[in-house]
Design a protein around this motif. Structure first.
Motif, short mmCIF file in Angstrom:
data_model
loop_
_atom_site.label_atom_id
_atom_site.label_comp_id
_atom_site.label_asym_id
_atom_site.label_seq_id
_atom_site.Cartn_x
_atom_site.Cartn_y
_atom_site.Cartn_z
N MET A 1 0.81 -1.22 0.00
CA MET A 1 0.00 0.00 0.00
C MET A 1 0.84 1.26 0.00
SD MET A 1 -3.07 1.03 2.60
CE MET A 1 -4.26 2.30 2.13
N LEU A 2 1.97 1.26 0.72
CA LEU A 2 2.72 2.48 0.96
C LEU A 2 4.09 2.52 0.31
CD1 LEU A 2 1.81 2.81 4.73
CD2 LEU A 2 1.08 4.37 2.92
N GLY A 3 4.48 1.47 -0.37
CA GLY A 3 5.83 1.46 -0.93
C GLY A 3 6.85 1.09 0.13
N ARG B 1 7.20 -0.47 15.75
CA ARG B 1 6.66 0.73 15.09
C ARG B 1 6.96 0.70 13.59
NH1 ARG B 1 11.21 1.95 17.74
NH2 ARG B 1 10.03 1.97 19.69
N VAL B 2 6.10 1.41 12.86
CA VAL B 2 6.28 1.63 11.43
C VAL B 2 6.37 3.12 11.21
CG1 VAL B 2 5.10 1.56 9.20
CG2 VAL B 2 5.15 -0.48 10.63
N ARG B 3 7.36 3.56 10.44
CA ARG B 3 7.53 4.97 10.11
C ARG B 3 7.20 5.18 8.63
NH1 ARG B 3 10.33 8.11 13.79
NH2 ARG B 3 11.20 6.96 15.58
N ILE B 4 6.32 6.13 8.37
CA ILE B 4 5.90 6.44 7.00
C ILE B 4 6.33 7.88 6.71
CG2 ILE B 4 3.97 6.57 5.40
CD1 ILE B 4 2.42 4.81 7.48
N ASP B 5 7.16 8.06 5.69
CA ASP B 5 7.63 9.41 5.41
C ASP B 5 6.71 10.10 4.40
OD1 ASP B 5 8.36 8.61 2.82
OD2 ASP B 5 10.44 8.25 3.40
N ALA B 6 6.97 11.38 4.17
CA ALA B 6 6.08 12.19 3.34
C ALA B 6 6.02 11.68 1.90
CB ALA B 6 6.54 13.64 3.38
N GLU C 1 6.25 8.58 0.71
CA GLU C 1 5.38 7.40 0.57
C GLU C 1 3.92 7.76 0.83
OE1 GLU C 1 6.75 4.99 -0.79
OE2 GLU C 1 8.79 5.72 -0.49
N LEU C 2 3.67 8.62 1.81
CA LEU C 2 2.29 9.04 2.07
C LEU C 2 1.76 9.84 0.89
CD1 LEU C 2 0.01 8.92 4.17
CD2 LEU C 2 0.87 11.07 5.10
N GLY C 3 2.63 10.63 0.27
CA GLY C 3 2.21 11.41 -0.90
C GLY C 3 1.80 10.52 -2.05
N ARG C 4 2.43 9.37 -2.19
CA ARG C 4 2.03 8.44 -3.24
C ARG C 4 0.64 7.89 -2.98
NH1 ARG C 4 7.83 5.20 -3.61
NH2 ARG C 4 8.95 6.84 -4.75
N LEU C 5 0.34 7.64 -1.71
CA LEU C 5 -0.99 7.16 -1.36
C LEU C 5 -2.04 8.23 -1.68
CD1 LEU C 5 -2.84 5.04 -0.03
CD2 LEU C 5 -2.28 6.09 2.18
N TYR C 6 -1.74 9.48 -1.37
CA TYR C 6 -2.64 10.59 -1.65
C TYR C 6 -2.64 11.00 -3.12
CZ TYR C 6 -3.64 12.05 3.21
OH TYR C 6 -4.09 12.13 4.51
#
Length: 259
Positions: free
Chosen positions: A76-78, A112-117, A119-124
């Motif tokens: 989902m997030l790369g 924990r899982v860290r999601i950077d901007a 990868e989140l930008g790809r989702l958005y």
């Protein structure tokens, strides 16, 4: 006397070298077991904290084993970063040194899982998305979003270029981070013009719900290290961090990432 002192210094130096060498070898063996079992593309970083290491090894009790794996693929997030802290890990020295270790009893496990901007930008589908620390006046979780579920750490400021009617403009919004069962909901509640934001574009009122909807999404369940169940989500710097913990558990080093 000088020879005695020099001899003691040499012995101390040798002892330190042996201790650090044993710790480094054990960290390497654990890292290899994690990579092979978790189908990771690179050796994760493993650090066994506490000194001296050999005393911990003799007792079979390790104060804090820190694991960090970057570039772990998520459908989902790369690529994301996964981390774990094993507080009070129990293992025999022989298992560490010969690489046969597989299961480890742990007093307290943080995952924990860290999601950077990026990868989140790809989702958005917002390539220039930026994540900023939550504003001082954190939302209480209602924020007019109509969302359900506990807000675990207030909110986050998101900035990105999105379509606003016939034009594209950079917009900053304040969003609530909601942990809904084992999914994470990011619900944009209002435009933001404070210091954490990067944009001062004013969206016309009729288009405001549409723009907020572009910054609202659900992150489906992400496997935390060793299958830990998520209990919190928050913004830390420029990342979204999903975290969980487990007490008195036994982990399998071959399941750092459950596929």
């Amino acid at each position: 006397m000088r020879k005695l002192i020099l001899g003691l210094v040499v012995l101390l130096g040798l002892a330190l070298l042996v201790d650090f060498g044993a710790a480094a070898w054990s960290e390497y063996r654990v890292s290899r077991a994690l990579r092979e079992g978790g189908a990771l593309t690179a050796d994760p970083a493993v650090t066994i904290h506490g000194f001296p290491f050999l005393r911990q090894a003799r007792n079979g009790h390790y104060e804090n084993v820190e694991i960090r794996a970057q570039g772990v693929h998520s459908d989902m997030l790369g690529d994301i970063t996964i981390e774990a802290n094993l507080i009070g890990a129990h293992a025999q020295a022989a298992e560490l040194l010969d690489g046969s270790i597989r299961s480890v009893p742990v007093d307290l496990l943080y995952g924990r899982v860290r999601i950077d901007a990026t990868e989140l930008g790809r989702l958005y589908n917002i390539p220039d998305l930026q994540i900023s620390a939550p504003p001082a006046n954190k939302s209480d979780g209602t924020g007019g979003s109509g969302g359900s579920g506990p807000t675990t750490a207030g909110g986050v400021v998101l900035t990105g270029t999105v379509p606003v009617g016939p034009v594209s403009a950079q917009v900053s919004v304040q969003a609530d981070l909601l942990l809904d069962d084992d999914s994470v909901r990011i619900v944009a509640s209002d435009l933001y013009f404070g210091p954490e934001g990067k944009a001062d574009f004013t969206v016309p009122d009729p288009l405001k719900p549409v723009v907020l909807g572009l910054f609202t999404t659900t992150i489906e369940p992400q496997d935390l290290p060793f299958g830990v169940y998520p209990t919190s989500v928050e913004a830390r710097g420029s990342q979204i961090v999903i975290e969980g913990e487990a007490r008195d558990t036994v982990i399998d080093l071959e399941e750092v990432q459950r596929l």
